[in-house]
Design an enzyme around this catalytic site. Structure first.
Site, PDB file in Angstrom:
ATOM      1  N   ARG A  96       0.802  -1.082  -0.002  1.00 45.73           N
ATOM      2  CA  ARG A  96       0.031   0.145   0.051  1.00 45.73           C
ATOM      3  C   ARG A  96       0.999   1.256   0.095  1.00 45.73           C
ATOM      4  O   ARG A  96       1.749   1.149   0.812  1.00 45.73           O
ATOM      5  CB  ARG A  96      -0.856  -0.116   1.143  1.00 45.73           C
ATOM      6  N   ARG A 115      -1.602   6.606   9.720  1.00 44.86           N
ATOM      7  CA  ARG A 115      -1.880   6.079   8.291  1.00 44.86           C
ATOM      8  C   ARG A 115      -1.835   7.270   7.220  1.00 44.86           C
ATOM      9  O   ARG A 115      -1.640   8.332   7.292  1.00 44.86           O
ATOM     10  CB  ARG A 115      -3.043   5.245   8.085  1.00 44.86           C
ATOM     11  N   LYS A 170      -3.797   1.391  15.051  1.00 41.35           N
ATOM     12  CA  LYS A 170      -3.619   2.096  14.036  1.00 41.35           C
ATOM     13  C   LYS A 170      -4.073   3.556  14.375  1.00 41.35           C
ATOM     14  O   LYS A 170      -4.977   3.725  15.329  1.00 41.35           O
ATOM     15  CB  LYS A 170      -4.407   1.744  12.768  1.00 41.35           C
ATOM     16  N   LYS A 187      -5.901   7.290  12.539  1.00 45.83           N
ATOM     17  CA  LYS A 187      -6.137   7.789  11.273  1.00 45.83           C
ATOM     18  C   LYS A 187      -6.746   9.292  11.032  1.00 45.83           C
ATOM     19  O   LYS A 187      -7.288   9.747  12.094  1.00 45.83           O
ATOM     20  CB  LYS A 187      -7.263   7.113  10.515  1.00 45.83           C
ATOM     21  N   CYS A 213     -15.353  -3.082  -0.087  1.00 45.56           N
ATOM     22  CA  CYS A 213     -13.897  -3.202   0.255  1.00 45.56           C
ATOM     23  C   CYS A 213     -13.361  -4.134  -0.395  1.00 45.56           C
ATOM     24  O   CYS A 213     -14.127  -5.010  -1.091  1.00 45.56           O
ATOM     25  CB  CYS A 213     -13.782  -3.668   1.762  1.00 45.56           C
ATOM     26  N   CYS A 227      -8.045 -10.676   1.288  1.00 49.99           N
ATOM     27  CA  CYS A 227      -8.234 -10.163   2.775  1.00 49.99           C
ATOM     28  C   CYS A 227      -8.454 -11.528   3.766  1.00 49.99           C
ATOM     29  O   CYS A 227      -9.359 -12.260   3.649  1.00 49.99           O
ATOM     30  CB  CYS A 227      -9.278  -9.223   3.035  1.00 49.99           C
ATOM     31  N   CYS A 266     -16.696  -7.771   6.203  1.00 48.41           N
ATOM     32  CA  CYS A 266     -16.419  -8.129   7.617  1.00 48.41           C
ATOM     33  C   CYS A 266     -17.010  -7.055   8.456  1.00 48.41           C
ATOM     34  O   CYS A 266     -16.883  -5.967   7.873  1.00 48.41           O
ATOM     35  CB  CYS A 266     -15.171  -8.774   7.967  1.00 48.41           C
ATOM     36  N   CYS A 325     -14.034  -1.483   6.337  1.00 47.97           N
ATOM     37  CA  CYS A 325     -13.105  -0.730   5.490  1.00 47.97           C
ATOM     38  C   CYS A 325     -13.738   0.171   4.359  1.00 47.97           C
ATOM     39  O   CYS A 325     -13.040   1.049   3.745  1.00 47.97           O
ATOM     40  CB  CYS A 325     -12.217  -1.829   4.842  1.00 47.97           C
TER      41      CYS A 325
HETATM   42 FE1  SRM Z   1      -9.175  -1.663   6.560  1.00 47.59          FE
HETATM   43  C1  SRM Z   1      -7.914  -4.304   8.075  1.00 47.59           C
HETATM   44  C2  SRM Z   1      -8.384  -3.139   3.455  1.00 47.59           C
HETATM   45  C3  SRM Z   1      -9.805   1.362   4.831  1.00 47.59           C
HETATM   46  C4  SRM Z   1     -10.746  -0.621   9.084  1.00 47.59           C
HETATM   47  N1  SRM Z   1      -8.169  -3.392   5.908  1.00 47.59           N
HETATM   48  C5  SRM Z   1      -7.566  -4.213   6.879  1.00 47.59           C
HETATM   49  C6  SRM Z   1      -6.785  -5.393   6.025  1.00 47.59           C
HETATM   50  C7  SRM Z   1      -5.412  -4.959   6.014  1.00 47.59           C
HETATM   51  C8  SRM Z   1      -6.834  -6.677   6.513  1.00 47.59           C
HETATM   52  C9  SRM Z   1      -5.814  -7.242   7.540  1.00 47.59           C
HETATM   53  O1  SRM Z   1      -5.594  -6.586   8.475  1.00 47.59           O
HETATM   54  O2  SRM Z   1      -5.285  -8.306   7.196  1.00 47.59           O
HETATM   55  C10 SRM Z   1      -7.488  -5.420   4.620  1.00 47.59           C
HETATM   56  C11 SRM Z   1      -6.544  -5.733   3.331  1.00 47.59           C
HETATM   57  C12 SRM Z   1      -7.243  -6.398   2.262  1.00 47.59           C
HETATM   58  C13 SRM Z   1      -6.729  -6.506   0.884  1.00 47.59           C
HETATM   59  O3  SRM Z   1      -6.634  -7.726   0.482  1.00 47.59           O
HETATM   60  O4  SRM Z   1      -6.478  -5.300   0.542  1.00 47.59           O
HETATM   61  C14 SRM Z   1      -8.031  -3.987   4.671  1.00 47.59           C
HETATM   62  N2  SRM Z   1      -8.891  -0.995   4.472  1.00 47.59           N
HETATM   63  C15 SRM Z   1      -8.638  -1.666   3.368  1.00 47.59           C
HETATM   64  C16 SRM Z   1      -8.836  -0.959   2.010  1.00 47.59           C
HETATM   65  C17 SRM Z   1      -7.873  -1.402   1.004  1.00 47.59           C
HETATM   66  C18 SRM Z   1     -10.214  -1.204   1.612  1.00 47.59           C
HETATM   67  C19 SRM Z   1     -10.645  -0.908   0.389  1.00 47.59           C
HETATM   68  O5  SRM Z   1     -11.279  -1.636  -0.445  1.00 47.59           O
HETATM   69  O6  SRM Z   1     -10.280   0.238  -0.099  1.00 47.59           O
HETATM   70  C20 SRM Z   1      -8.556   0.207   2.624  1.00 47.59           C
HETATM   71  C21 SRM Z   1      -7.044   0.740   2.642  1.00 47.59           C
HETATM   72  C22 SRM Z   1      -7.202   2.118   3.389  1.00 47.59           C
HETATM   73  C23 SRM Z   1      -5.715   2.774   3.084  1.00 47.59           C
HETATM   74  O7  SRM Z   1      -5.397   3.154   2.135  1.00 47.59           O
HETATM   75  O8  SRM Z   1      -5.034   3.004   4.129  1.00 47.59           O
HETATM   76  C24 SRM Z   1      -9.100   0.111   3.980  1.00 47.59           C
HETATM   77  N3  SRM Z   1     -10.025  -0.084   6.934  1.00 47.59           N
HETATM   78  C25 SRM Z   1     -10.203   1.094   6.086  1.00 47.59           C
HETATM   79  C26 SRM Z   1     -11.215   2.177   6.702  1.00 47.59           C
HETATM   80  C27 SRM Z   1     -11.824   3.140   6.006  1.00 47.59           C
HETATM   81  C28 SRM Z   1     -10.984   4.243   6.376  1.00 47.59           C
HETATM   82  O9  SRM Z   1     -10.146   4.386   6.953  1.00 47.59           O
HETATM   83  O10 SRM Z   1     -11.442   5.498   5.880  1.00 47.59           O
HETATM   84  C29 SRM Z   1     -11.581   1.439   8.065  1.00 47.59           C
HETATM   85  C30 SRM Z   1     -12.504   2.045   8.948  1.00 47.59           C
HETATM   86  C31 SRM Z   1     -12.054   3.006   9.532  1.00 47.59           C
HETATM   87  C32 SRM Z   1     -11.331   2.689  11.101  1.00 47.59           C
HETATM   88  O11 SRM Z   1      -9.978   2.384  10.742  1.00 47.59           O
HETATM   89  O12 SRM Z   1     -11.826   2.616  12.128  1.00 47.59           O
HETATM   90  C33 SRM Z   1     -10.864   0.189   8.200  1.00 47.59           C
HETATM   91  N4  SRM Z   1      -9.216  -2.289   8.482  1.00 47.59           N
HETATM   92  C34 SRM Z   1     -10.129  -1.763   9.222  1.00 47.59           C
HETATM   93  C35 SRM Z   1      -9.916  -2.547  10.385  1.00 47.59           C
HETATM   94  C36 SRM Z   1     -10.833  -2.438  11.851  1.00 47.59           C
HETATM   95  C37 SRM Z   1      -9.903  -1.433  12.538  1.00 47.59           C
HETATM   96  C38 SRM Z   1     -10.411  -1.336  14.005  1.00 47.59           C
HETATM   97  O13 SRM Z   1     -10.488  -0.528  14.721  1.00 47.59           O
HETATM   98  O14 SRM Z   1     -11.092  -2.277  14.702  1.00 47.59           O
HETATM   99  C39 SRM Z   1      -8.940  -3.698  10.203  1.00 47.59           C
HETATM  100  C40 SRM Z   1      -8.797  -4.814  11.120  1.00 47.59           C
HETATM  101  C41 SRM Z   1      -7.618  -4.429  12.046  1.00 47.59           C
HETATM  102  O15 SRM Z   1      -6.939  -3.391  12.194  1.00 47.59           O
HETATM  103  O16 SRM Z   1      -7.356  -5.090  13.083  1.00 47.59           O
HETATM  104  C42 SRM Z   1      -8.626  -3.456   8.782  1.00 47.59           C
HETATM  105 FE1  SF4 Z   2     -11.046  -7.351   4.838  1.00 45.33          FE
HETATM  106 FE2  SF4 Z   2     -13.000  -6.873   6.689  1.00 45.33          FE
HETATM  107 FE3  SF4 Z   2     -11.793  -4.797   5.503  1.00 45.33          FE
HETATM  108 FE4  SF4 Z   2     -13.272  -5.935   3.911  1.00 45.33          FE
HETATM  109  S1  SF4 Z   2     -13.992  -4.953   5.687  1.00 45.33           S
HETATM  110  S2  SF4 Z   2     -11.158  -5.416   3.331  1.00 45.33           S
HETATM  111  S3  SF4 Z   2     -12.963  -8.092   4.567  1.00 45.33           S
HETATM  112  S4  SF4 Z   2     -10.783  -6.414   6.993  1.00 45.33           S
END
Ligand code: SRM
Ligand code: SF4
Length: 504
Positions: free
Chosen positions: A71, A140, A204, A206, A425, A431, A470, A474
């Site tokens: 990323r 991030r 993390k 943001k 997502c 993922c 899930c 995201c």
């Molecule tokens: Fe996310 C984890 C993809 C934006 C909340 N996110 C992941 C992971 C890395 C899975 C992992 O930990 O193994 C995913 C990788 C999937 C893949 O195969 O690419 C993933 N997140 C994404 C992306 C690519 C979604 C998309 O379709 O665009 C976004 C990448 C953002 C970036 O460029 O940095 C992405 N993730 C978000 C957002 C939206 C935002 O930030 O505006 C959220 C919700 C906001 C937040 O953080 O609360 C988000 N991602 C999470 C979480 C839950 C965090 C939490 O507080 O519980 C996880 C899981 C974790 O961190 O344990 C996670």
């Molecule tokens: Fe993976 Fe869940 Fe984030 Fe979708 S919402 S990219 S399934 S961690």
């Protein structure tokens, strides 16, 4: 992985080095050593495996089909045409499934195998883009209102956001030693880490910058947000928001999505001090015992918003003023051409689920390569996974339009309001946390829904649908008017009732 072990790994990592070099050199497996799987996140990469063939490989007694997602750190998601061409070449040479625009204005490459990780990282850096701190318990990629150059103000806000992103990078040469062959010097592994400390943040972190009336940045979903306040066409400062986040765990009421609280107004000069105050307060008071409760939103709910605000003011050394008036009208993108303040034009294209690929049906990667070859402005990623071809002189519009049509990049023409505003997502197959499909299911879902919308006279209604594989959220589903949150293959929680401004 338990909270305890993540905290230990960070501390013992010699400023994010761990045994990454050894892991990369090990040719026996496509994976990294376990602790290095945590550490590589801080370098902008995740170890993954192809879940479509996981069972099959297990039956064949093979290790999972490991590869890496990478990323970028691209504050506000801005790249030049030259950079675009380089990223495109990296995607076609080293990765699978093209370029992926994320919901935080970054690019992701999927399917990079271990032996290609280093050349890929080097190629990204050769494009003058890095991946440092794109993942991990640090700040991030900083999200910024994408609407480019519609006013001089957007450029000003973007510049501040980019400077803040730079300021909040971890202080380590590990990235340069491991990926870019920088020579180790005395003190390597012992760098002082004044902002983060030796265990970095509890979780993390943001940051987003919004410029009203558009809330495309979805500022209330972020740990820390800045809402630009404009008076007499000038940026006078920012309203500050804290404690937003989407992540939750099914069936665990201790975890929940939360909208950020607004705590006051600051001048542009106070921005860094406030950001550092919020981050260090979270560093010192965030929950390091229970990782699921470690985000800033829980620190605030556990201790109270008044306590948190006072702590921020104490650290910053000044009092926040009362928040100023502003209003948001939507958190989506507006497609097609718009004219900028300087007479140049901007074309916002719909990129379904942010995935830019070439396959039998579409040649979007090729089309955008052709556009990059003639484009004189820049490309801007939106937090809604779309793409703006920005800064086009009036005389160039016809040429860009022709390429857009030729390569089918005009998905915004004639599409339903639902399709234009849908987010998904990544989910399966990469993922590791996905419980259900998202990106791959979206087209089928939209086809079905569009037929019904047409029948009921709602084809053009700008309804925001967001699907996540899930409850981590995201695609920020809990801020979509219709949310589908994956529970199991083919099963989703359906949630209704958010507004279209990202405020409910
Ligand atoms: Fe996310 C984890 C993809 C934006 C909340 N996110 C992941 C992971 C890395 C899975 C992992 O930990 O193994 C995913 C990788 C999937 C893949 O195969 O690419 C993933 N997140 C994404 C992306 C690519 C979604 C998309 O379709 O665009 C976004 C990448 C953002 C970036 O460029 O940095 C992405 N993730 C978000 C957002 C939206 C935002 O930030 O505006 C959220 C919700 C906001 C937040 O953080 O609360 C988000 N991602 C999470 C979480 C839950 C965090 C939490 O507080 O519980 C996880 C899981 C974790 O961190 O344990 C996670
Ligand atoms: Fe993976 Fe869940 Fe984030 Fe979708 S919402 S990219 S399934 S961690």
């Amino acid at each position: 992985m338990s909270t305890h072990s993540v905290e230990n790994i960070k501390q013992a990592s010699a400023r994010l080095r761990g045994t990454l070099l050894e892991s990369l050199a090990n040719q026996v497996t496509g994976a990294l050593a376990e602790d290095d799987q945590t550490l590589i996140k801080y370098h902008g990469s995740y170890q993954q495996d192809d879940r479509d063939i996981r069972d099959e490989r297990r039956k064949q007694k093979l290790e999972p089909d490991y590869s890496f997602m990478i990323r970028t750190r691209t504050p506000g998601g801005v790249v030049t045409p030259e950079q675009w061409l380089k990223l495109d070449a990296i995607a076609t040479t080293y990765a699978e499934r093209g370029l992926r625009i994320t919901t935080r204005q970054a690019f992701q490459f999927h399917g990079v195998i271990k032996t290609r990780l280093k050349p890929t990282m080097q190629a990204i850096n050769a494009a003058l883009i890095d991946t440092l701190a794109a993942c991990g318990d640090v700040n991030r990629n900083v999200v910024v209102a994408a609407n480019p150059l519609l006013s001089p103000l957007h450029a000003e806000v973007h510049a501040q956001a980019a400077a803040l992103s730079e300021r909040l990078l971890p202080n380590t040469r590990a990235y340069y030693e491991i990926w870019l062959d920088e020579e180790k010097v005395a003190g390597s592994g012992e760098e002082t880490e004044p902002v983060y400390g030796e265990t970095y943040l509890p979780r993390k972190f943001k940051i987003a910058f919004a410029v009203p009336p558009t809330n495309d940045a979805d500022v209330f979903a972020n740990d820390l947000g800045f809402i630009a306040i404009v008076e007499n066409v000038a940026l006078v400062g920012y309203n500050v928001t804290v404690g937003g986040g989407m992540g939750a765990t099914h069936g665990d009421p201790e975890t929940y999505p939360r909208l950020a609280d607004m705590i006051g107004f600051i001048s542009p000069e106070q921005l860094f001090d406030v950001a550092l105050a919020v981050i260090t307060a979270q560093r010192d008071f965030g929950n390091r015992l229970v990782r699921k409760r470690a985000r800033l939103k829980y620190t605030i709910d556990d201790r109270g918003i008044d306590w948190f605000k006072a702590e921020v003011e104490r650290r910053a050394g000044f009092t926040l003023q009362a928040a100023r008036d502003f209003s948001f009208d939507h958190n989506g993108d507006r497609f097609g051409w718009s004219e900028g303040h300087d007479g140049r034009w901007h074309l916002t294209l719909r990129i379904p689920a942010g995935r830019i690929v070439d396959n039998d049906d579409v040649k979007h990667l090729t089309g955008l390569r052709e556009i990059a070859a003639v484009h004189e402005g820049e490309f801007r990623l939106t937090p809604n996974q779309n793409l703006v071809i920005a800064g086009v002189p009036a005389g160039q519009r016809g040429r860009i339009d022709a390429l857009v049509r030729e390569y089918g990049l005009d998905a915004h023409v004639g599409a339903s309001g639902l399709r234009l505003n849908a987010l998904a997502c990544v989910a399966l197959p990469t993922c590791g946390l996905a419980m259900a499909e998202a990106e791959r299911y979206l087209p089928e879902l939209l086809d079905k829904a569009e037929a019904l919308l047409a029948k009921h006279g709602l084809f053009d209604a700008p309804i925001h649908l967001r699907i996540s594989g899930c409850p981590n959220g995201c695609s920020r589903p809990y801020l979509g008017e219709i949310a589908l949150v994956g529970k199991a293959p083919g099963r989703y929680n359906l949630m209704l009732g958010a507004d279209h401004r990202g405020q409910r």
